[in-house]
Design a protein around this motif. Structure first.
Motif, short mmCIF file in Angstrom:
data_model
loop_
_atom_site.label_atom_id
_atom_site.label_comp_id
_atom_site.label_asym_id
_atom_site.label_seq_id
_atom_site.Cartn_x
_atom_site.Cartn_y
_atom_site.Cartn_z
N TRP A 1 2.26 1.75 -3.77
CA TRP A 1 1.27 2.10 -4.84
C TRP A 1 0.51 3.57 -4.59
O TRP A 1 0.13 4.22 -5.21
CB TRP A 1 0.80 1.09 -5.46
CG TRP A 1 -0.34 0.43 -4.63
CD1 TRP A 1 -0.06 -0.59 -3.74
CD2 TRP A 1 -1.83 0.72 -4.92
NE1 TRP A 1 -1.42 -0.88 -3.21
CE2 TRP A 1 -2.42 -0.21 -3.65
CE3 TRP A 1 -2.53 1.57 -5.44
CZ2 TRP A 1 -3.92 -0.26 -3.51
CZ3 TRP A 1 -3.86 1.41 -5.41
CH2 TRP A 1 -4.47 0.60 -4.43
N GLN A 2 0.28 3.71 -3.26
CA GLN A 2 -0.74 4.68 -2.59
C GLN A 2 0.24 5.94 -2.31
O GLN A 2 -0.17 7.06 -2.27
CB GLN A 2 -1.62 4.26 -1.65
CG GLN A 2 -2.57 3.29 -2.01
CD GLN A 2 -3.43 2.90 -0.67
OE1 GLN A 2 -3.15 3.14 0.41
NE2 GLN A 2 -4.22 2.05 -0.87
N ASP B 1 0.84 -1.29 -0.03
CA ASP B 1 0.01 -0.12 -0.10
C ASP B 1 0.85 1.17 0.00
O ASP B 1 0.66 2.06 -0.73
CB ASP B 1 -0.90 0.25 1.41
CG ASP B 1 -2.14 -0.70 1.10
OD1 ASP B 1 -2.39 -1.29 0.01
OD2 ASP B 1 -2.94 -0.94 2.03
N GLU B 2 1.82 1.20 0.92
CA GLU B 2 2.64 2.77 1.09
C GLU B 2 3.35 2.91 -0.04
O GLU B 2 4.03 3.88 -0.43
CB GLU B 2 3.58 2.62 2.36
CG GLU B 2 4.44 1.32 2.08
CD GLU B 2 3.98 0.18 3.01
OE1 GLU B 2 2.51 -0.04 2.79
OE2 GLU B 2 5.01 -0.67 3.41
N PRO C 1 3.69 4.76 -7.88
CA PRO C 1 2.54 4.43 -8.52
C PRO C 1 3.06 3.34 -9.65
O PRO C 1 4.19 3.26 -10.20
CB PRO C 1 1.95 5.57 -9.20
CG PRO C 1 2.90 6.93 -9.15
CD PRO C 1 3.99 6.30 -8.04
N THR D 1 -3.70 -4.57 -8.20
CA THR D 1 -3.53 -3.29 -9.02
C THR D 1 -2.51 -3.69 -10.14
O THR D 1 -2.70 -3.31 -11.38
CB THR D 1 -2.85 -2.29 -8.25
OG1 THR D 1 -3.74 -1.86 -7.11
CG2 THR D 1 -2.53 -0.94 -9.16
N ASP E 1 -4.04 -6.04 -2.49
CA ASP E 1 -4.57 -4.96 -3.26
C ASP E 1 -3.61 -4.40 -4.26
O ASP E 1 -3.63 -4.11 -5.63
CB ASP E 1 -5.01 -3.78 -2.47
CG ASP E 1 -6.39 -3.94 -1.76
OD1 ASP E 1 -6.47 -5.05 -1.56
OD2 ASP E 1 -6.76 -3.01 -1.23
N GLY E 2 -2.53 -4.45 -3.90
CA GLY E 2 -1.10 -3.91 -4.69
C GLY E 2 -0.96 -4.99 -5.84
O GLY E 2 -0.81 -4.49 -7.06
#
Ligand SMILES: [Zn+2]
Length: 289
Positions: free
Chosen positions: A36-37, A33-34, A41, A69, A65-66
């Motif tokens: 791609w968010q 998360d840290e 990106p 994505t 989630d990554g």
């Protein structure tokens, strides 16, 4: 071959050894998360892979989630020439690191995730998971997950010590276990060799592996002789990986891959190619890039 990938390196004895210039399979990639968010990106990480000749990745992330994505970005990954091999991470958050091996809800989550699959196709493995105390390899969920992986032909990426390798393999003798870091605590080369001999499907991933590089009598950093000998003896059993577990590793992605190319270049070309690409491609039936 891109010119920048074939830079020459002066090695001891005065001979010139070229860095390995072929494709790389990054067998230990996190897209958390840290990343791609935050500052990394999709276009950022794909650019980093592309400029380093990374043509396939084992993708996993906390939470999943990554990975999804990356898997969903079909057009962008195709353009970058990167094949995504998705793994199911066991961790929804940091608390899960130290509890997953006895948490039934994680077993349920893995099954649901596996059934769902990704836009890049079915999941191909589970992990990375950690066992900081090897005895937890006998936790009820650890045992069930190893058996689940074996039954569904999912590879397993495990950050564990050499004792836990024996315990995990006892649960699922035919599992395709990838030993993250080939033991981050640095078990001896003799012990690694004994485990490779004992478990023909065991693979060793080499990020953070202590003792790989030595300084020769001319002050040059080289692959240590005992590791070089082990790789020559087991050329089909090793993989390279970035282990982008924190964002800082993304910042150093170029240097990490260049470091691999440097020592791979010290090996016979066919052995270098196997460790860099072929072994991962064979595990997941990937076509040559
Ligand atoms: Zn990792």
């Amino acid at each position: 071959m891109k010119a920048l990938l074939v830079s020459l390196l002066l090695v001891s004895g005065g001979a010139l050894a070229a860095d390995y210039g072929g494709p790389l399979f990054d067998a230990h990639l996190h897209y958390n998360d840290e990343a791609w968010q935050g500052p990394h990106p999709l276009d950022d990480v794909l650019t980093r892979m592309q400029r380093n000749g990374v043509r396939a990745i084992i993708a996993n992330s906390r939470p999943n989630d990554g990975t999804k994505t990356l898997a969903a970005a079909r057009e962008q990954t195709r353009t970058a020439g990167v094949t995504v091999v998705p793994f199911i991470r066991l961790y929804r958050n940091r608390d899960d690191y130290s509890n997953w091996f006895r948490d039934e809800s994680i077993y349920t989550m893995v099954q649901q995730e596996h059934a769902r699959g990704t836009a890049a196709g079915p999941y191909r493995g589970i992990g990375e998971f950690h066992l900081y105390d090897s005895a937890n390899a006998n936790g009820p969920v650890a045992k069930k997950l190893m058996q689940y992986a074996q039954q569904h032909e999912l590879a397993v990426l495990a950050h564990v010590d050499d004792v836990a390798i024996d315990l995990l393999m006892a649960h699922a003798p035919n599992a395709r276990l990838i030993w993250a870091h080939t033991g981050i605590g640095g078990p001896s080369v003799a012990r690694v060799q004994a485990l490779l001999e004992k478990y023909p499907k065991l693979m060793g991933e080499l990020s953070y592996r202590p003792g790989l590089s030595c300084v020769d009598d001319r002050g040059q950093e080289r692959l240590c002789p005992d590791w070089r000998a082990l790789m020559l003896k087991f050329p089909d059993r090793f993989l390279i990986g970035s282990d982008t577990w924190v964002n800082q590793r993304w910042l150093y992605y170029d240097g990490l891959m260049q470091g691999y190319r440097r020592w791979l270049g010290e090996l016979p070309p066919d052995v270098a190619r196997r460790i860099a690409w072929d072994n991962g491609a064979r595990l997941f039936q990937l076509a040559p890039p």
